[in-house]
Design a protein around this motif. Structure first.
Motif, PDB file in Angstrom:
ATOM      1  N   SER A  42       0.832  -1.199   0.000  1.00 39.52           N
ATOM      2  CA  SER A  42       0.000   0.000   0.000  1.00 39.52           C
ATOM      3  C   SER A  42       0.869   1.253   0.000  1.00 39.52           C
ATOM      4  O   SER A  42       0.594   2.215  -0.726  1.00 39.52           O
ATOM      5  N   ASN A  46       0.921   4.216  -2.757  1.00 39.72           N
ATOM      6  CA  ASN A  46       0.607   5.584  -2.354  1.00 39.72           C
ATOM      7  C   ASN A  46       1.808   6.525  -2.430  1.00 39.72           C
ATOM      8  O   ASN A  46       1.676   7.709  -2.147  1.00 39.72           O
ATOM      9  N   THR A  97      -6.567  -0.040  -2.107  1.00 43.05           N
ATOM     10  CA  THR A  97      -5.734   1.165  -2.138  1.00 43.05           C
ATOM     11  C   THR A  97      -6.052   2.018  -3.359  1.00 43.05           C
ATOM     12  O   THR A  97      -6.136   3.233  -3.268  1.00 43.05           O
ATOM     13  N   ASN A 132      -3.526   2.859   4.586  1.00 43.65           N
ATOM     14  CA  ASN A 132      -3.864   3.930   3.649  1.00 43.65           C
ATOM     15  C   ASN A 132      -4.038   5.256   4.386  1.00 43.65           C
ATOM     16  O   ASN A 132      -3.605   6.298   3.897  1.00 43.65           O
ATOM     17  N   ASN A 135      -0.538   6.398   5.307  1.00 42.34           N
ATOM     18  CA  ASN A 135       0.152   6.880   4.103  1.00 42.34           C
ATOM     19  C   ASN A 135      -0.306   8.278   3.743  1.00 42.34           C
ATOM     20  O   ASN A 135       0.515   9.158   3.438  1.00 42.34           O
ATOM     21  N   ARG A 136      -1.586   8.511   3.780  1.00 44.14           N
ATOM     22  CA  ARG A 136      -2.118   9.815   3.395  1.00 44.14           C
ATOM     23  C   ARG A 136      -1.671  10.908   4.368  1.00 44.14           C
ATOM     24  O   ARG A 136      -1.356  12.023   3.956  1.00 44.14           O
TER      25      ARG A 136
END
Length: 148
Positions: A42, A46, A97, A132, A135-136
């Motif tokens: 993921s 990303n 993702t 996710n 990551n964001r």
């Protein structure tokens, strides 16, 4: 380009603590190998260098091979390097993702359901959603990898 972005975990540490607690609960239901593979995959999708570095190091510490880690970006071409269970988890990771307008396909979901019981599948889906989120936050906050 603004480089002095908010470090979310330092400004809302109580949120970070709760997310970390959720992460720990999910880890009780999943094999560490699968967990680190999906987090790495993921993070690659990303473009989160911070999390790629973090989860590569964690996977190595848990005994994962360099070869398998190098192949995570192309897992679907790696043949039997990954087990059918790992491949099902990685496929679900890809679709969750990169969720397009049609969401996760029945084929991908059903394949994951063949390899994970309902509790494991729920934990897997939650772990994918969690990485996710991380990551964001890391990409938006421009967390940088420290050179070692």
């Amino acid at each position: 380009m603004a480089e002095n972005r908010v470090l979310w975990a330092k400004k809302v540490p109580q949120v970070y603590k709760k997310l970390d607690e959720v992460d720990q609960l999910l880890a009780e239901h999943l094999d560490i190998t699968v967990l680190e593979l999906i987090k790495l995959r993921s993070s690659v999708l990303n473009g989160c260098a911070y999390c790629v570095d973090l989860h590569t190091r964690r996977a190595l510490k848990e005994g994962e091979s360099q070869q398998r880690l190098f192949l995570v970006p192309t897992w679907y071409e790696a043949g039997e390097i990954f087990t059918p269970r790992e491949r099902a988890a990685l496929a679900l990771t890809d679709e969750m993702t990169e969720m397009g307008e049609h969401g996760v396909s029945d084929e991908t979901y059903d394949e994951a359901a063949e390899h994970f019981d309902e509790t494991e599948l729920a934990a897997l889906m939650s772990a994918i959603a969690m990485i996710n989120l991380y990551n964001r936050l890391a990409v938006t906050g421009r967390l940088h990898v420290k050179k070692r």
